[in-house]
Design a protein around this motif. Sequence first.
Motif, PDB file in Angstrom:
ATOM      1  N   LYS A 139      40.631  58.491  27.740  1.00 47.92           N
ATOM      2  CA  LYS A 139      39.847  58.566  26.497  1.00 47.92           C
ATOM      3  C   LYS A 139      40.437  57.634  25.445  1.00 47.92           C
ATOM      4  CE  LYS A 139      38.145  63.270  27.005  1.00 47.92           C
ATOM      5  NZ  LYS A 139      38.355  64.669  26.644  1.00 47.92           N
ATOM      6  N   GLU A 140      41.781  57.649  25.359  1.00 48.92           N
ATOM      7  CA  GLU A 140      42.431  56.798  24.348  1.00 48.92           C
ATOM      8  C   GLU A 140      42.153  55.330  24.636  1.00 48.92           C
ATOM      9  OE1 GLU A 140      46.499  57.602  22.608  1.00 48.92           O
ATOM     10  OE2 GLU A 140      46.916  55.728  23.639  1.00 48.92           O
ATOM     11  N   LYS A 194      39.574  54.098  26.212  1.00 49.76           N
ATOM     12  CA  LYS A 194      38.160  53.832  25.880  1.00 49.76           C
ATOM     13  C   LYS A 194      37.989  53.655  24.370  1.00 49.76           C
ATOM     14  CE  LYS A 194      36.097  56.318  29.741  1.00 49.76           C
ATOM     15  NZ  LYS A 194      35.494  57.603  30.128  1.00 49.76           N
ATOM     16  N   ASP A 195      38.692  54.487  23.614  1.00 42.81           N
ATOM     17  CA  ASP A 195      38.586  54.382  22.150  1.00 42.81           C
ATOM     18  C   ASP A 195      39.178  53.057  21.663  1.00 42.81           C
ATOM     19  OD1 ASP A 195      37.388  56.825  22.142  1.00 42.81           O
ATOM     20  OD2 ASP A 195      39.156  57.952  21.486  1.00 42.81           O
ATOM     21  N   ILE A 196      40.248  52.594  22.315  1.00 45.26           N
ATOM     22  CA  ILE A 196      40.853  51.306  21.952  1.00 45.26           C
ATOM     23  C   ILE A 196      39.860  50.181  22.230  1.00 45.26           C
ATOM     24  CG2 ILE A 196      42.657  49.634  22.623  1.00 45.26           C
ATOM     25  CD1 ILE A 196      44.496  52.111  23.070  1.00 45.26           C
ATOM     26  N   ALA A 209      37.189  50.258  19.556  1.00 45.46           N
ATOM     27  CA  ALA A 209      37.714  49.797  18.265  1.00 45.46           C
ATOM     28  C   ALA A 209      37.876  48.281  18.269  1.00 45.46           C
ATOM     29  CB  ALA A 209      39.053  50.481  17.976  1.00 45.46           C
ATOM     30  N   GLU A 240      34.427  46.573  18.194  1.00 42.06           N
ATOM     31  CA  GLU A 240      33.776  46.666  16.885  1.00 42.06           C
ATOM     32  C   GLU A 240      34.416  45.699  15.885  1.00 42.06           C
ATOM     33  OE1 GLU A 240      33.169  50.684  15.488  1.00 42.06           O
ATOM     34  OE2 GLU A 240      33.179  49.968  13.422  1.00 42.06           O
ATOM     35  N   GLY A 264      46.481  47.398  13.744  1.00 44.91           N
ATOM     36  CA  GLY A 264      47.343  47.714  14.889  1.00 44.91           C
ATOM     37  C   GLY A 264      47.025  46.954  16.167  1.00 44.91           C
ATOM     38  N   PHE A 265      46.222  45.895  16.092  1.00 42.86           N
ATOM     39  CA  PHE A 265      45.853  45.165  17.311  1.00 42.86           C
ATOM     40  C   PHE A 265      46.888  44.114  17.725  1.00 42.86           C
ATOM     41  CE2 PHE A 265      41.451  46.240  15.732  1.00 42.86           C
ATOM     42  CZ  PHE A 265      41.176  47.145  16.734  1.00 42.86           C
ATOM     43  N   ILE A 273      42.356  44.931  24.881  1.00 40.03           N
ATOM     44  CA  ILE A 273      42.062  44.338  23.573  1.00 40.03           C
ATOM     45  C   ILE A 273      41.755  42.850  23.744  1.00 40.03           C
ATOM     46  CG2 ILE A 273      43.037  43.764  21.305  1.00 40.03           C
ATOM     47  CD1 ILE A 273      44.736  46.376  21.599  1.00 40.03           C
ATOM     48  N   ARG A 278      35.947  61.789  18.178  1.00 39.20           N
ATOM     49  CA  ARG A 278      37.262  61.132  18.201  1.00 39.20           C
ATOM     50  C   ARG A 278      37.277  59.949  17.236  1.00 39.20           C
ATOM     51  NH1 ARG A 278      36.713  61.313  23.844  1.00 39.20           N
ATOM     52  NH2 ARG A 278      36.749  59.044  23.945  1.00 39.20           N
ATOM     53  N   ARG A 279      36.145  59.277  17.162  1.00 38.02           N
ATOM     54  CA  ARG A 279      36.041  58.172  16.209  1.00 38.02           C
ATOM     55  C   ARG A 279      36.222  58.688  14.783  1.00 38.02           C
ATOM     56  NH1 ARG A 279      33.336  53.115  15.389  1.00 38.02           N
ATOM     57  NH2 ARG A 279      33.167  52.897  13.150  1.00 38.02           N
ATOM     58  N   TYR A 317      37.148  49.990   9.884  1.00 40.26           N
ATOM     59  CA  TYR A 317      37.316  49.869  11.320  1.00 40.26           C
ATOM     60  C   TYR A 317      38.267  50.958  11.785  1.00 40.26           C
ATOM     61  CZ  TYR A 317      35.299  45.161  11.062  1.00 40.26           C
ATOM     62  OH  TYR A 317      34.467  44.099  10.870  1.00 40.26           O
ATOM     63  N   VAL A 318      38.129  51.311  13.029  1.00 34.34           N
ATOM     64  CA  VAL A 318      39.063  52.266  13.629  1.00 34.34           C
ATOM     65  C   VAL A 318      40.356  51.511  13.956  1.00 34.34           C
ATOM     66  CG1 VAL A 318      39.476  53.688  15.664  1.00 34.34           C
ATOM     67  CG2 VAL A 318      37.226  53.683  14.578  1.00 34.34           C
ATOM     68  N   SER A 319      41.485  52.088  13.572  1.00 31.49           N
ATOM     69  CA  SER A 319      42.770  51.429  13.859  1.00 31.49           C
ATOM     70  C   SER A 319      43.446  52.075  15.063  1.00 31.49           C
ATOM     71  CB  SER A 319      43.686  51.520  12.634  1.00 31.49           C
ATOM     72  OG  SER A 319      44.149  52.842  12.493  1.00 31.49           O
ATOM     73  N   ILE A 320      44.373  51.320  15.644  1.00 40.63           N
ATOM     74  CA  ILE A 320      45.130  51.844  16.785  1.00 40.63           C
ATOM     75  C   ILE A 320      45.932  53.080  16.351  1.00 40.63           C
ATOM     76  CG2 ILE A 320      46.994  51.320  18.412  1.00 40.63           C
ATOM     77  CD1 ILE A 320      44.519  49.724  19.064  1.00 40.63           C
ATOM     78  N   LEU A 321      46.511  53.010  15.162  1.00 40.36           N
ATOM     79  CA  LEU A 321      47.269  54.150  14.651  1.00 40.36           C
ATOM     80  C   LEU A 321      46.343  55.358  14.478  1.00 40.36           C
ATOM     81  CD1 LEU A 321      50.062  55.049  13.624  1.00 40.36           C
ATOM     82  CD2 LEU A 321      49.280  54.464  11.308  1.00 40.36           C
ATOM     83  N   ILE A 332      43.641  56.013  16.183  1.00 37.83           N
ATOM     84  CA  ILE A 332      43.337  56.553  17.513  1.00 37.83           C
ATOM     85  C   ILE A 332      44.493  57.423  17.994  1.00 37.83           C
ATOM     86  CG2 ILE A 332      43.003  55.899  19.944  1.00 37.83           C
ATOM     87  CD1 ILE A 332      41.493  53.393  18.887  1.00 37.83           C
TER      88      ILE A 332
END
Lengths: 381, 260
Positions: free
Chosen positions: A7-8, A10-12, A15, A18, A49-50, A72, B73-74, B188-192, B194
Amino acid sequence: MDFDLSKEQKDIVSAAREFAQGEFPDRAEEFDRDETFDETLHKKAAELGFVGTFIKDEYGGPGMGLLEYCLIFEEFSAVDPGIAVAILISSYGAEIVQEFGSEEQKRRYLPPLASGEAVTGSAFTEPDAGSDLASATTTTAVRENDVYVINGSKMFITNGDRADYLICFVQTDPDNPDRHRRHSMIMVETDRDGFEANHLTGKLGVRASDTAELSFSNVRVPCSNLVGDPGNGFAEAMYLFNLDRVVVAAQAVGTARGALEESIQHVKKRIAFNAPLASFQSIQFKIADMFTWIQAGRNLVYEAAWRIDQGTIDPKLIAAAKSFCGQMAVKCADMALQMHGGYGYLAEYKVQRLFRDAKITEIYEGTTEIEKIIMARNLLK
Amino acid sequence: MDIVVCVKRVPLTEEVDLVIDAQKKGVKKDQLAFVLNDWDNYAIEEAILLKEKHGGTVTAITVGNEDDEEVLRRCLAMGADRAIRVEAGDMSRFDSFGIVKILSQVVKDLPYDLVFTGVLADDDSYGMVGMMMAEELNLNHSSMVTAIELEDGKVRTTSELEGGLGEVSVVDLPALITIQTGINEPRYVSILGIRKAAKKELKVMDLAELGVSDGELAPRAIIEEVYLPPETEGAQILTGDPDKIAGDLVEILTKKGVME
């Protein structure tokens, strides 16, 4: 066996996609045309954080695996490979600092990279030394008391002109009978006297990314800038290449995916012989081939990255990922341009940029040919 | 300031050729990518901005299956404090009324000063949930809001009306507000973010737990058929170079009284 991302992860992916889709398209053509980049984009990506995702928590990064880095990189490259490289490769070489550096070096060099306040790079290639790194590198670092004095030149150095510090592959023990023990990695701050960088123009692709030639004329750096053990440079270089070859393969997958996405859009819209291009089998075969090759390439990337994250470095798997994905991206970008016809030949069409951007993935971090030699050596020994 | 935000995961339909399903009751969704409804993205951002300024909590709620947790989660990654998903089985049996019943049943037991929904959802664009929920929960409300300011025990809202008119209302708290796009610039969604989201509470509730029966959720609106409107005659295609097309267009618009 499980082919699903967590899940994490997928969320990365969401993000990263986007962010890239929100920020890159408006600037990509300009950066490509003018061979420039806007550092605010790098800073923005770093704040989210990318950047430097492999940098551990205690040095200001998220401490993620190579697979996450690849996820990424694919997403960014699918939108624009040049911007992807300019942003994500801003921490190129810091992998060596994290693995081999002293605690003091890690604290000094890593946090500013994760926060986007600094840019680094690593300098291997020379005008007369490329794939023959160990035998041909002639830039020297001679020890004088507690400083190294560096002389020589480096070529095609990513971030050479924009970096705050560069980790450099230099000869420290030229008489060592083992050519793999003659070099060391030394960090050089780019504001040192005698250091000069010249931004190279006229690149075919990834033109948002800075490439430079460097000259070292009696550049003096303290011995504390030596990263890892003296004579260990070649091993440290290979450590980095094993990681970054997978990353470049992910870049290639992203580039090819961008080409497929552009093609699908185009062939559905463009009418020829009173029907959309998509209705012709010659087009359908290309689309199907591209999908297959991209999926195959991605699976190689995922496996190579996943195994590295599990602690297994398999050079032939890494080389397979790099060489297959590089060739695959060049082929996909070529087919995409062909399907675009005359439109694809124009600069305003993204597919033209992708066609030019794809090629570098067959050249840097080990050419396709070198990757094949690595595989053959492993298979035939 | 405790804010509850109701969100929905919707298919991305831009540049997609939608296909009507075999039952002719909807469109095929199995090949579509899904995202957080655009209006809800603004709503969650607005709630987080208010929390950052005034303190309090933000809770995101959705009704749906496990895949729909992606949008929760977003929301958590953007900065919401907790999330609730109501597992309601087959979603196609609910109309807006059923969704409102379920959401209201969750919200009524939460501490809140404000409830946000998007003005409408990108998929079926009914735009009913927000206002019906205000009624169900007996809350003051303001709709299509493009600016929010908190005052002592009240909220001052600006709404967009037809014809470019703006309307300012002052509403007593607690209140329900439907959020219009453009009210802010969603982050934007950040890695931190998440990473933090993984440690936050995402609670799953079912209908039995909420005490609502299927009978209460029976739809008031029943879709008879979904169809593509037949192609009509009468379109006029302008051809020529851009100058000529522009000239012809202005002439037609002037003749029909659209332009003066």
